[in-house]
Design an enzyme around this catalytic site. Structure first.
Site, mmCIF file in Angstrom:
data_model
loop_
_atom_site.group_PDB
_atom_site.id
_atom_site.type_symbol
_atom_site.label_atom_id
_atom_site.label_comp_id
_atom_site.label_asym_id
_atom_site.label_seq_id
_atom_site.Cartn_x
_atom_site.Cartn_y
_atom_site.Cartn_z
ATOM 1 N N HIS A 1 -2.921 -2.627 6.028
ATOM 2 C CA HIS A 1 -1.939 -2.964 6.576
ATOM 3 C C HIS A 1 -2.587 -3.732 7.968
ATOM 4 O O HIS A 1 -1.891 -4.604 8.380
ATOM 5 C CB HIS A 1 -1.177 -1.613 6.863
ATOM 6 C CG HIS A 1 -0.141 -1.815 8.100
ATOM 7 N ND1 HIS A 1 1.181 -2.022 7.734
ATOM 8 C CD2 HIS A 1 -0.159 -1.965 9.420
ATOM 9 C CE1 HIS A 1 1.752 -2.040 8.920
ATOM 10 N NE2 HIS A 1 1.031 -1.744 9.829
ATOM 11 N N GLU A 2 -3.485 -2.917 8.502
ATOM 12 C CA GLU A 2 -4.151 -3.263 9.876
ATOM 13 C C GLU A 2 -4.755 -4.689 9.869
ATOM 14 O O GLU A 2 -4.784 -5.668 10.625
ATOM 15 C CB GLU A 2 -5.058 -2.312 10.391
ATOM 16 C CG GLU A 2 -4.457 -0.834 10.747
ATOM 17 C CD GLU A 2 -3.329 -0.969 11.555
ATOM 18 O OE1 GLU A 2 -3.139 -2.041 12.191
ATOM 19 O OE2 GLU A 2 -2.398 -0.203 11.365
#
Length: 453
Positions: free
Chosen positions: A24-25
């Site tokens: 996600h990051e």
């Protein structure tokens, strides 16, 4: 062996979620760097740093509390108008230098001012062309949408693999006149999530009528019955009225008389919304239907999931309140209540350690659990409220609308949207999310959701 299998399930789920957080990051960091932004930190977890290393201008690391992650993109908050600054000067290179005022009257004004000051303490004139707030609106949207989009893509590929190779399995009643597979001895409230009768439970209408497994239902209140769906509709619409049931047992025609009772039951297997309907207490014989599909089928199924997720998000505070009531013993925890990552880990451990569960079904359950968490995380982060990614996306879209409208009307450029002004809302939303997260974690430890037996 059971304890080791339980631990294995928890570890698999935990690593899968941490990997999802890391991806996600990356979904934020990669496009931010691609567009020339400056990313100074990439961390999985919150709190004290456990380990970190620096590669170029970015510090990568892991923190002690594995309940999320973040990337630090320089210049998320604009410095504000010059009347909010303590000093506006020009450096030797001719670039504007803004010193944000560090004290203001009013709590919210102070919070905004402090956030700006913290943001701009590490920004140098060399970063001027790399600040996030100066990016075109569409680049901001791509950067902020990158993270939740990755979660949804993870869910898509897992769902696709399961649907393609294992299939989506549903249980459907056998065709023809209903043959009873089970007859309830008592009336158990649906929300109790149990199968064993208590002394306080009333006798079921089906038991009062003398029905037994294997009976073939032929009529209900004089209406000839040809299938289970028809019988179910007749029962649910009978409320608490008299029911004369015609059935066959060992080839002999028989009749039973009772009165249905009104109970809260779900609309269907896919719709858990409870409605007050007539209840008899019988279950028909069924067969398993396996449906397989590719990417189009998966997208169609995820569309249905998206609608259900939006509905779940709308009722999330109410359901979390229900978990809080279960914690203090006011009522039992609902089977469809939300769970935290801790609850997900418990479900994973219980599934893997369940002796009567086939290995293939254990693997599919774990995959679907991981995919479900990713899908929910992705959808949740698109909610247009700060500090969620959707809040920044909404700000970028509003900036595009304002500037486009100004151009159409021949007005001056209104400039960048100052998301810092929404920080008080962000703090309130973050506080609510923190409270809900704590309630769910405590609930998953004290009154966990149990796997259906």
């Amino acid at each position: 062996m059971t304890a080791l299998l339980y631990l294995l399930g928890v570890v698999i789920f935990a690593f899968a979620i941490l990997a999802s957080i890391g991806l996600h990051e990356l979904g934020h960091m990669i496009p931010a760097k691609k567009f020339g932004g400056k990313v100074t930190q990439y961390f999985i977890g919150f709190g004290p740093t456990v380990w970190s290393t620096r590669r170029g201008e970015t510090e990568y690391g892991v923190k002690a509390i594995p309940l999320g992650g973040y990337v630090k993109i320089v210049g998320m908050l604009p410095p504000g108008a010059t009347d909010l600054a303590d000093e506006v000067t020009t450096d030797e290179d001719g670039q504007q230098v803004v010193r944000v005022r560090k004290s203001n009257t009013g709590l919210f004004t102070q919070l905004i001012s402090d956030a700006r000051a913290a943001e701009w303490e590490t920004i140098t004139p060399a970063d001027n062309d790399r600040l996030f707030y100066k990016m075109p609106w569409w680049k901001k949207v791509i950067v902020m949408a990158g993270g939740p989009t990755v979660n949804i893509l993870i869910a898509f590929f897992i769902f696709w693999g399961v649907f393609a190779f294992y299939g989506q399995r549903t249980v459907e009643p056998d065709a023809g006149q209903p043959v009873l597979d089970q007859v309830s001895e008592c009336v158990i409230p649906y929300v109790d999530n149990r199968t064993t009768c208590k002394d306080s439970d009333p006798v079921s209408p089906a038991a009062q009528a003398g029905l037994r497994p294997g009976d073939v239902i032929t009529s209900f209140n004089g209406t000839a019955v040809t299938g289970w769906d028809q019988l179910r509709t007749l029962i649910r619409g009978n409320d608490d009225g008299q029911a004369v049931i015609g059935y066959e047992r060992d080839g002999r025609a028989m009749t039973g008389t009772t009165s249905t009772t009104v109970e809260a039951r779900p609309e269907s297997n896919t719709d858990e919304t409870l409605h007050q309907v007539g209840f008899l207490g019988v279950t028909p014989t069924t067969h398993e239907v396996v449906t397989t599909g590719g990417p189009i089928y998966t997208i169609d199924q995820m569309g249905t999931m998206a609608k259900e997720t939006v509905s779940a998000l709308a009722t999330l505070p109410v359901k979390v309140w229900g978990v809080a009531e279960a914690i203090v013993g006011v009522k039992d925890r609902a089977a469809d209540s939300p769970v935290s990552i801790v609850g997900g880990g418990r479900l994973a451990g219980e599934t893997v350690s369940e002796e009567g569960f086939p290995v293939a079904e254990k693997a599919v359950f774990l995959l679907m659990l991981i995919a479900g968490f990713n899908f929910f995380i992705g959808m949740f982060n698109f909610v247009p409220l700060l500090p969620l990614d959707g809040g920044h996306i909404a700000g970028a879209l509003w900036e595009a609308i304002r500037r486009g409208w100004a151009r159409l009307r021949g007005r001056p450029d209104p400039g960048y949207v100052d998301v810092a002004r929404l920080l008080p809302i962000a703090y309130c939303v973050a506080a609510c999310l923190l409270v809900m997260g704590v309630v769910l974690i405590v609930g998953d430890l004290v009154v966990p959701v149990q796997l259906s037996s």
